[in-house]
Write a protein that holds these residues in place. Structure first.
Motif, short mmCIF file in Angstrom:
data_model
loop_
_atom_site.label_atom_id
_atom_site.label_comp_id
_atom_site.label_asym_id
_atom_site.label_seq_id
_atom_site.Cartn_x
_atom_site.Cartn_y
_atom_site.Cartn_z
N VAL A 53 0.83 -1.20 0.00
CA VAL A 53 0.00 0.00 0.00
C VAL A 53 0.87 1.25 0.00
O VAL A 53 0.63 2.19 -0.77
N LEU A 54 1.89 1.28 0.87
CA LEU A 54 2.77 2.45 0.93
C LEU A 54 3.53 2.63 -0.39
O LEU A 54 3.71 3.75 -0.88
N PHE A 55 3.99 1.51 -0.95
CA PHE A 55 4.70 1.57 -2.22
C PHE A 55 3.79 2.15 -3.31
O PHE A 55 4.20 3.02 -4.09
N SER A 56 2.55 1.69 -3.36
CA SER A 56 1.62 2.13 -4.39
C SER A 56 1.31 3.61 -4.28
O SER A 56 1.09 4.29 -5.29
N ARG A 57 1.27 4.14 -3.05
CA ARG A 57 0.97 5.57 -2.87
C ARG A 57 2.01 6.44 -3.58
O ARG A 57 1.69 7.52 -4.09
N ILE A 58 3.26 5.99 -3.60
CA ILE A 58 4.31 6.73 -4.31
C ILE A 58 4.30 6.37 -5.79
O ILE A 58 4.30 7.25 -6.66
N ALA A 59 4.27 5.07 -6.08
CA ALA A 59 4.39 4.60 -7.46
C ALA A 59 3.28 5.15 -8.36
O ALA A 59 3.52 5.44 -9.54
N ASP A 60 2.08 5.30 -7.83
CA ASP A 60 0.98 5.80 -8.64
C ASP A 60 1.18 7.25 -9.09
O ASP A 60 0.52 7.71 -10.02
N SER A 61 2.10 7.96 -8.43
CA SER A 61 2.37 9.36 -8.78
C SER A 61 3.65 9.52 -9.60
O SER A 61 4.03 10.65 -9.93
N VAL A 62 4.32 8.42 -9.90
CA VAL A 62 5.55 8.44 -10.70
C VAL A 62 5.21 7.98 -12.11
O VAL A 62 4.90 6.81 -12.32
N GLY A 63 5.26 8.91 -13.05
CA GLY A 63 4.75 8.63 -14.39
C GLY A 63 5.41 7.48 -15.12
O GLY A 63 4.78 6.82 -15.95
N TRP A 64 6.68 7.22 -14.84
CA TRP A 64 7.37 6.17 -15.58
C TRP A 64 7.21 4.78 -14.95
O TRP A 64 7.70 3.79 -15.51
N LEU A 65 6.53 4.69 -13.83
CA LEU A 65 6.19 3.39 -13.25
C LEU A 65 4.79 3.03 -13.69
O LEU A 65 3.82 3.74 -13.38
N ARG A 66 4.66 1.95 -14.41
CA ARG A 66 3.37 1.54 -14.95
C ARG A 66 2.91 0.24 -14.29
O ARG A 66 3.67 -0.73 -14.23
#
Length: 376
Positions: free
Chosen positions: A175-188
């Motif tokens: 969950v914590l990882f996704s909160r950041i990853a969802d805002s990083v455009g190059w992580l799909r």
């Protein structure tokens, strides 16, 4: 440094530092054209987007005046944090205004010191675009046996893999990882509820779109010259951005990693957004004569830059302009000037010529040359 923002603010700052790049169709834009957006606000605090588009259209060549094209020029100015949207998201007409950085850049451009202005603009560009501008600058420094497009592709791929792995280590919780990853455009994120994230790999055509304009930016800023030869200023910027190891990022504000409770041994080194500047490799303490000379030159910069840098709704200008000139001078002269100390001395020595106003928040306040209360 203690970070005082919220958890959400810290997460957004971290995500922003992991995706510090702007624009896809950037091959169309030159820095002077993007900076020309600031000219619209020379005598007004804000303006509607359609008014700004009309102003830009009147200052462009006929072949470069389509509304869609000019909207992207404005978008680049927003991405570089020179201007910002000040109307609500529900407003029918979008209203924009220059940021404190934007007005300070206007002041630097009006100061008459071209080298200082380009140094400050370079810093401003890198705060917005280090991830894409740095590898182009590094290419000019390293002169590898590949063309710039392929170098850029490999650089981005390796950088994204290293960052992805680091995020996995510091945020093992999904969950914590996704909160950041969802805002990083190059992580799909793949399809499916339990799908994993992957680092997007750029294409050669995308690399061409990004590298071509940035070579022009770097040339305009005096960081490269001739046949893509890096200048002394360019080399110093490479060294500053690489920090103690290979380039990882131009980090978020100091204290963000600690606020997110990232283990100390996993916190990444700087430079950080709020402290990023150029310093001489070897510097010495300034003498009283050095400080006195700097104060006289600073007074000139603050006087001639005031009209362009001042707020329209109030007769005062941000001290950001002064602070950046002090930092620039320390770099050029290899002197360890502390801007807080220099400004305290400045307003004591020049009290008959300049007024100092306190900050609304933070340390950085405002100033006004005396006799300019009505100056616009």
């Amino acid at each position: 440094m203690i970070y005082t923002g919220s958890r959400t603010d810290a997460e957004n700052s971290l995500a922003g530092a992991l995706a510090r790049q702007i624009g896809y169709t950037s091959a169309a834009y030159s820095l002077p054209r993007i900076l020309s957006v600031l000219e619209f606000f020379r005598d007004r605090p804000s303006g509607y987007k359609q008014e700004l588009l009309a102003f830009l259209k009147s200052h462009q060549a006929e072949t470069e005046g389509s509304e869609g094209y000019l909207e992207e020029v404005i978008n680049f100015a927003v991405a570089m944090k020179l201007v910002e949207v000040v109307s609500s998201s529900h407003a029918t007409l979008q209203r924009l205004a220059p940021t404190e950085t934007g007005r300070s850049v206007s002041g630097a451009l009006a100061s008459g010191d071209e080298n200082f202005a380009r140094y400050y603009i370079a810093r401003t560009v890198l705060i917005a675009d280090a991830d894409y501008s740095f590898p182009v600058l590094k290419y000019c420094a390293a002169k590898p046996d590949v063309d710039v497009k392929n170098y850029f592709l490999d650089f981005q791929h390796n950088l994204r893999l290293r960052r992805h792995e680091w995020l996995r280590q510091i945020f093992p919780d999904r969950v914590l990882f996704s909160r950041i990853a969802d805002s990083v455009g190059w992580l799909r994120k793949g399809k499916g509820l339990l799908a994993d994230y992957e680092a997007e790999r750029l294409t050669l055509n995308t690399a061409r779109h990004h590298t071509t304009p940035r070579l022009g930016w770097l040339s305009y800023l005096g960081l490269i010259e001739g046949e893509r030869r890096i200048t002394a200023l360019g080399r110093d910027l490479v060294a500053a951005l690489e920090g103690r190891k290979h380039y990882f990022w131009l980090g978020p504000p100091s204290g963000v990693q600690e606020a997110l409770r990232i283990p100390p041994d996993k916190c990444m080194h700087g430079p950080f957004e709020d402290t990023f500047t150029l310093s001489a490799l070897e510097s010495s303490p300034p003498t009283a004569a050095d400080v006195a000379n700097l104060i006289d030159r600073l007074a000139h910069i603050m006087s001639v830059g005031y009209a362009a840098a001042k707020l329209i709704h109030a007769p005062q200008a941000s001290l950001v302009l002064s602070i950046e000139f002090i930092r620039y001078t320390g770099y050029i002269e290899q002197k360890d000037y502390q801007w807080e100390t220099v400004l305290d001395e400045f307003f004591t020595v020049k009290k008959s010529e300049f007024e100092r106003f306190s900050a609304k928040r933070g340390q950085i306040g405002f100033y006004r040359p005396k006799g300019n209360a009505e100056q616009t």
